[in-house]
Design a protein around this motif. Structure first.
Motif, PDB file in Angstrom:
ATOM      1  N   GLN A   7      -3.330   5.742   7.612  1.00 50.99           N
ATOM      2  CA  GLN A   7      -2.187   5.235   8.169  1.00 50.99           C
ATOM      3  C   GLN A   7      -1.467   5.953   9.100  1.00 50.99           C
ATOM      4  O   GLN A   7      -1.956   7.223   9.353  1.00 50.99           O
ATOM      5  CB  GLN A   7      -0.955   5.557   6.877  1.00 50.99           C
ATOM      6  CG  GLN A   7      -1.376   4.515   5.636  1.00 50.99           C
ATOM      7  CD  GLN A   7      -0.350   4.379   4.487  1.00 50.99           C
ATOM      8  OE1 GLN A   7       0.724   3.953   4.860  1.00 50.99           O
ATOM      9  NE2 GLN A   7      -0.820   4.684   3.579  1.00 50.99           N
ATOM     10  N   LEU A  44      -4.890   1.323   9.440  1.00 48.45           N
ATOM     11  CA  LEU A  44      -3.632   0.436   8.945  1.00 48.45           C
ATOM     12  C   LEU A  44      -3.389  -0.664   9.978  1.00 48.45           C
ATOM     13  O   LEU A  44      -3.089  -0.235  11.039  1.00 48.45           O
ATOM     14  CB  LEU A  44      -2.660   0.945   8.400  1.00 48.45           C
ATOM     15  CG  LEU A  44      -1.606   0.011   7.599  1.00 48.45           C
ATOM     16  CD1 LEU A  44      -2.351  -0.465   6.509  1.00 48.45           C
ATOM     17  CD2 LEU A  44      -0.440   0.947   7.171  1.00 48.45           C
ATOM     18  N   ASN A  45      -3.685  -2.076   9.730  1.00 47.98           N
ATOM     19  CA  ASN A  45      -3.207  -3.030  10.800  1.00 47.98           C
ATOM     20  C   ASN A  45      -4.324  -2.715  12.035  1.00 47.98           C
ATOM     21  O   ASN A  45      -3.797  -3.422  12.961  1.00 47.98           O
ATOM     22  CB  ASN A  45      -1.982  -3.018  11.217  1.00 47.98           C
ATOM     23  CG  ASN A  45      -1.011  -3.357   9.992  1.00 47.98           C
ATOM     24  OD1 ASN A  45      -1.275  -4.206   9.240  1.00 47.98           O
ATOM     25  ND2 ASN A  45       0.071  -2.792   9.602  1.00 47.98           N
ATOM     26  N   THR A  94      -4.542  -9.819  -2.300  1.00 44.35           N
ATOM     27  CA  THR A  94      -4.620  -9.189  -1.140  1.00 44.35           C
ATOM     28  C   THR A  94      -6.214  -8.829  -0.719  1.00 44.35           C
ATOM     29  O   THR A  94      -6.581  -8.984   0.300  1.00 44.35           O
ATOM     30  CB  THR A  94      -3.970  -7.590  -1.519  1.00 44.35           C
ATOM     31  OG1 THR A  94      -2.772  -7.811  -1.653  1.00 44.35           O
ATOM     32  CG2 THR A  94      -4.185  -6.907   0.013  1.00 44.35           C
ATOM     33  N   ASN A 125       3.832  -1.326  -1.999  1.00 45.85           N
ATOM     34  CA  ASN A 125       2.692  -1.008  -0.617  1.00 45.85           C
ATOM     35  C   ASN A 125       1.557  -0.339  -1.235  1.00 45.85           C
ATOM     36  O   ASN A 125       0.493  -0.727  -0.667  1.00 45.85           O
ATOM     37  CB  ASN A 125       3.412  -0.011  -0.065  1.00 45.85           C
ATOM     38  CG  ASN A 125       4.526  -0.851   0.800  1.00 45.85           C
ATOM     39  OD1 ASN A 125       4.436  -2.071   1.081  1.00 45.85           O
ATOM     40  ND2 ASN A 125       5.438  -0.226   1.733  1.00 45.85           N
ATOM     41  N   LEU A 128      -0.737  -3.241  -2.802  1.00 47.75           N
ATOM     42  CA  LEU A 128      -1.433  -3.874  -1.513  1.00 47.75           C
ATOM     43  C   LEU A 128      -2.382  -3.246  -1.065  1.00 47.75           C
ATOM     44  O   LEU A 128      -3.378  -3.729  -0.673  1.00 47.75           O
ATOM     45  CB  LEU A 128      -0.423  -4.288  -0.481  1.00 47.75           C
ATOM     46  CG  LEU A 128       1.062  -5.360  -1.287  1.00 47.75           C
ATOM     47  CD1 LEU A 128       1.857  -5.667  -0.076  1.00 47.75           C
ATOM     48  CD2 LEU A 128       0.456  -6.551  -1.770  1.00 47.75           C
ATOM     49  N   LEU A 129      -2.120  -1.751  -0.821  1.00 44.91           N
ATOM     50  CA  LEU A 129      -3.150  -0.978  -0.217  1.00 44.91           C
ATOM     51  C   LEU A 129      -4.320  -0.736  -1.125  1.00 44.91           C
ATOM     52  O   LEU A 129      -5.482  -0.880  -0.238  1.00 44.91           O
ATOM     53  CB  LEU A 129      -2.367   0.475   0.318  1.00 44.91           C
ATOM     54  CG  LEU A 129      -1.507   0.678   1.308  1.00 44.91           C
ATOM     55  CD1 LEU A 129      -1.033   2.067   1.170  1.00 44.91           C
ATOM     56  CD2 LEU A 129      -2.263   0.424   2.526  1.00 44.91           C
ATOM     57  N   MET A 140      -2.128  -5.278   6.391  1.00 46.89           N
ATOM     58  CA  MET A 140      -1.042  -5.376   5.202  1.00 46.89           C
ATOM     59  C   MET A 140      -0.488  -6.878   5.199  1.00 46.89           C
ATOM     60  O   MET A 140      -0.127  -7.328   6.188  1.00 46.89           O
ATOM     61  CB  MET A 140      -0.116  -4.292   5.557  1.00 46.89           C
ATOM     62  CG  MET A 140       0.911  -4.344   4.302  1.00 46.89           C
ATOM     63  SD  MET A 140       0.214  -3.737   2.932  1.00 46.89           S
ATOM     64  CE  MET A 140       0.374  -1.779   3.102  1.00 46.89           C
TER      65      MET A 140
END
Length: 236
Positions: A7, A44-45, A94, A125, A128-129, A140
């Motif tokens: 992250q 992340l993303n 997810t 969160n 989901l992670l 995410m």
């Protein structure tokens, strides 16, 4: 975890990231990596690649290899399940590639569920992670709370349900068999609580342009029905 998901707050320099305690433990004890070994990481993303592990608690990214897996073209609307079931369900959807999730109220949902600590944003969160790390994904999902049924169906749903989007309600009664393999077609799937949607709620869904579908005679738990429906609509 099948991917070390990094992250923004972990970034030290352009290529160096500080590992969390859980990530360091996993790499050292589960993957049994030593300093200088390579591990698969994702931003992340962002992209997925490889990094060199430093046992002092860092990784240095040296190669970006691929994009994350494609998302499912599906919006999931889920009547809020029991907290423990919610954890498992969110992790599964997810991992399967759902990127837009609405948690809504239903007449058969206990109001106390909305007070559960599981719904705190930091806990959601984390769930989901974990799903992303399981599936080697980095993007995410967007999760929205809608604690009132009628305003969601009347005010939010119309903006989601266009002529090019297939709207489906999972409901065991007076429904057709769930379609198989929608290909690249977009859809909205609404799944009710353990006791199913009430007659009033089904009527409101149908007024909005949604149609009821079933999976056969057996009544499944939400945590089972969700992956079954997703796999049927979008086979791997």
């Amino acid at each position: 975890m099948n991917l070390i998901l990094l992250q923004p707050e972990q970034q030290q320099t352009s290529d160096c990231f500080k590992l969390t305690d859980a990530q360091l433990k996993h790499i050292s004890q589960v993957l049994q990596k030593n300093s200088g070994d390579r591990v698969r990481v994702g931003l992340l993303n962002g992209d997925i690649g490889e990094a060199v592990f430093d046992a002092s608690g860092f990784v240095n990214i040296d190669r970006s290899e691929s994009l994350p897996p494609a998302a499912l073209p599906l919006t999931l609307v889920l009547a809020l399940p029991r907290p423990n079931m919610l954890k498992r369900t969110l992790m599964n959807v997810t991992a399967m590639g759902v990127k837009r999730i609405y948690l809504i109220h239903s007449s058969k949902v206990e109001k106390s569920y909305w007070q559960s600590p599981v719904l705190k944003r930091e806990n959601i969160n984390a769930i989901l992670l974990e799903g992303l790390e399981q599936a080697r994904d980095t993007v995410m999902p967007e999760l929205t709370f809608c604690p009132r049924f009628k305003p969601f169906v009347e005010d939010v749903l119309p903006s989601l349900l266009s002529k090019d989007v297939l709207g489906l309600i999972a409901h065991p009664y007076n429904a057709r068999a769930c379609p198989i393999d929608l290909g690249d077609a977009s859809s909205i799937l609404a799944i009710g609580p353990e006791g199913g949607w009430s007659e009033y709620e089904v009527g409101k869904w149908q007024e909005a342009g949604m149609e009821t579908v079933h999976l056969g005679e057996r009544i499944l738990r939400v945590e089972t029905a969700v992956p079954v429906l997703l796999s049927r609509l979008y086979p791997a």
